[in-house]
Design a protein around this motif. Structure first.
Motif, PDB file in Angstrom:
ATOM      1  N   GLU A   1      23.835  29.342 -42.744  1.00 51.61           N
ATOM      2  CA  GLU A   1      23.097  28.245 -41.526  1.00 51.61           C
ATOM      3  C   GLU A   1      24.080  27.069 -41.648  1.00 51.61           C
ATOM      4  OE1 GLU A   1      19.808  26.474 -42.910  1.00 51.61           O
ATOM      5  OE2 GLU A   1      19.143  25.460 -40.611  1.00 51.61           O
TER       6      GLU A   1
ATOM      7  N   LYS B   1      20.560  33.278 -45.256  1.00 49.74           N
ATOM      8  CA  LYS B   1      19.705  32.078 -44.362  1.00 49.74           C
ATOM      9  C   LYS B   1      20.111  32.853 -43.182  1.00 49.74           C
ATOM     10  CE  LYS B   1      20.430  28.074 -47.321  1.00 49.74           C
ATOM     11  NZ  LYS B   1      20.433  26.624 -47.230  1.00 49.74           N
TER      12      LYS B   1
ATOM     13  N   ALA C   1      17.887  31.433 -39.536  1.00 47.26           N
ATOM     14  CA  ALA C   1      17.819  30.383 -39.148  1.00 47.26           C
ATOM     15  C   ALA C   1      18.906  29.521 -38.499  1.00 47.26           C
ATOM     16  CB  ALA C   1      18.006  29.053 -40.350  1.00 47.26           C
ATOM     17  N   ILE C   2      19.376  31.119 -37.536  1.00 49.75           N
ATOM     18  CA  ILE C   2      20.761  30.693 -37.042  1.00 49.75           C
ATOM     19  C   ILE C   2      20.563  31.460 -35.312  1.00 49.75           C
ATOM     20  CG2 ILE C   2      21.967  30.637 -38.694  1.00 49.75           C
ATOM     21  CD1 ILE C   2      23.465  33.238 -38.332  1.00 49.75           C
TER      22      ILE C   2
END
Ligand SMILES: Nc1nc2c(ncn2[C@@H]2O[C@H](COP(=O)(O)OP(=O)(O)OP(=O)(O)O)[C@@H](O)[C@H]2O)c(=O)[nH]1
Ligand SMILES: [Mg+2]
Length: 418
Positions: free
Chosen positions: A222, A249, A252-253
């Motif tokens: 992220e 993460k 989250a992308i």
């Protein structure tokens, strides 16, 4: 220095009494460093001469557990006996005259400081389960991963860099296998030195790397892949630890960001290509199973036993395929290879004229051994050991004594290698 790696903690100037504000903080950190150190180097100023503060500091240092070495700095161009004379008053042993700026006397000082410590030896007894240190920049999600693996909130994870201050060790049983996990404080590099949000945490993190079998280098998809990630990866590589890169993460992308991350990974962490890269979400628990599988593979590779006949056969096949380039008028000649250590695996190659082997050919050999022994996820070291080659690089004719020595050695080599 040499084969004795050590970690240096540079403390702020120490004003042990009446310290206020930033000085109080510096004193606190210096005290922490004194308590944690194996050896203390007390640096004084030879140009300014013995100061009242030096006496106060020496009194404090007398209570320290660790041995103290007294360095008298800035002494370039001065006579050692003269400049150190007044410092005997501190009664901290023989003062060492040095010039940190000019590098004078520093080597001797460090040699004396390290003298009582054993040269670094790899523990040849393979442990039955890996010690896995989770390493990365602040806030990438290391503690969240530890909690996810344990299935409970055992360590503090929080959206603020510097949440973890100490290296915390926890035991994990996972599908019948056992791991020791070490959650560490996030580090980054400023100039040439590593730092943590809380200054002393960095030492714990660097020590955790040295003591681990496998490092999980966690990066943050992220926030993006940065030079800092590469610096940390470089440190792990230098330490010779097995490695798995966890790209965290990923929940989250979006697709664009994913492509950007992928190309950044290939560009910035290309030198870690010996390691597996695993996309994970510590928060949601995705990619955890393959991550641990990659840890197992890296651990096994770092502890691999490489038999001498198999190594030597691999070496000979590699040379047959591609000879080492000539070095001057001579071609390096490799005779046999054996394993010189593990974690990381060290391959020692014996022959003659091996000084003439350059980095690209060494890499070619390394890649050959990696393929033959299926070594994924561990750095490797190749060491070249030449027996004397009487003709190589000779500029001056040998003296009679040298000549007979070389001859004798040659006979010995003949006997040894046929
Ligand atoms: N979206 C998303 N957020 C995550 C993930 N993993 C961790 N985070 C968040 O990232 C923040 C930092 O997590 P930590 O686990 O404390 O990070 P750390 O690497 O231990 O940080 P330091 O201890 O400060 O070095 C927290 O807000 C986590 O909730 C993930 O997989 N996805
Ligand atoms: Mg943490």
């Amino acid at each position: 220095m040499g084969d004795k790696p050590f970690i240096v903690v540079d403390t702020g100037g120490f004003e042990p009494v009446n310290a206020e504000g930033v000085y109080a903080e510096m004193a606190r950190q210096a005290r922490e460093a004194i308590a944690a150190a194996d050896v203390i180097i007390f640096v004084t100023d030879g140009r300014a001469g013995l100061a009242p503060q030096d006496k106060r500091i020496s009194q404090q240092l007398r209570e320290a557990q660790a041995p103290v070495f007294l360095a008298v700095n800035k002494t370039e161009g001065m006579r050692e006996e003269v400049v150190t004379a007044e410092f005997h008053e501190l009664a901290m042993g023989q003062p060492h005259a040095i010039s940190a700026e000019h590098g004078e006397g520093v080597r001797q000082l460090i040699e004396d400081v390290l003298a009582p410590f054993e040269a670094h030896k790899e523990d040849e007894e393979a442990p039955d389960h890996p010690r896995v240190a989770i390493i990365g920049r602040p806030n990438v999600g290391k503690s969240t991963l530890v909690n996810r693996l344990l299935g409970e909130e055992r360590v503090i994870a929080f959206d603020k860099p510097g949440t973890t201050r100490d290296a915390i060790e926890v035991e994990l049983d996972w599908e019948g296998r056992h791991y020791t996990l070490v959650d560490t404080a996030g580090i980054r590099r400023k100039g040439k030195v590593f730092e943590a949000v809380e200054k002393f945490s960095v030492v714990k993190t660097l020590q955790a790397i040295e003591r681990a079998n496998v490092a999980i280098l966690m990066v943050d998809a992220e926030a993006g892949i940065t030079e800092q990630d590469a610096h940390i990866g470089g440190y792990i590589l230098e330490a010779g630890r097995a490695l798995v890169v966890a790209v965290n993460k990923v929940d989250a992308i979006d697709k664009d960001k994913r492509e950007e991350v992928q190309s950044d990974l290939e560009r910035k962490l290309q030198f870690l290509e010996f390691a597996a890269f695993q996309r994970v979400s510590a928060r949601h628990g995705t990619g955890i199973k393959p991550l641990l599988a990659a840890v197992d593979v890296a651990f096994a590779a770092s502890m691999a036993k490489l038999s001498t006949p198999k190594l030597t056969r691999a070496l000979q096949a590699a040379v047959e395929q591609q000879q080492p380039p000539m070095s001057g008028r001579f071609r390096p000649k490799m005779r046999y290879a054996h394993q010189g250590g593990m974690n990381p695996p060290i391959v020692v190659i014996h022959g003659s004229g091996l000084d003439g082997i350059r980095e690209p050919y060494k890499r070619y050999l390394e890649n050959t051994f990696r393929k033959v022994f299926k070594l994924v996820g561990t750095p490797m070291r190749i060491e070249l050991r030449s027996s004397a080659n009487p003709f190589e690089g000779r500029k001056k004719p040998l003296t009679e004594k040298q000549d007979s020595q070389r001859r004798r050695r040659k006979i010995v080599n003949k006997r040894r290698y046929g």
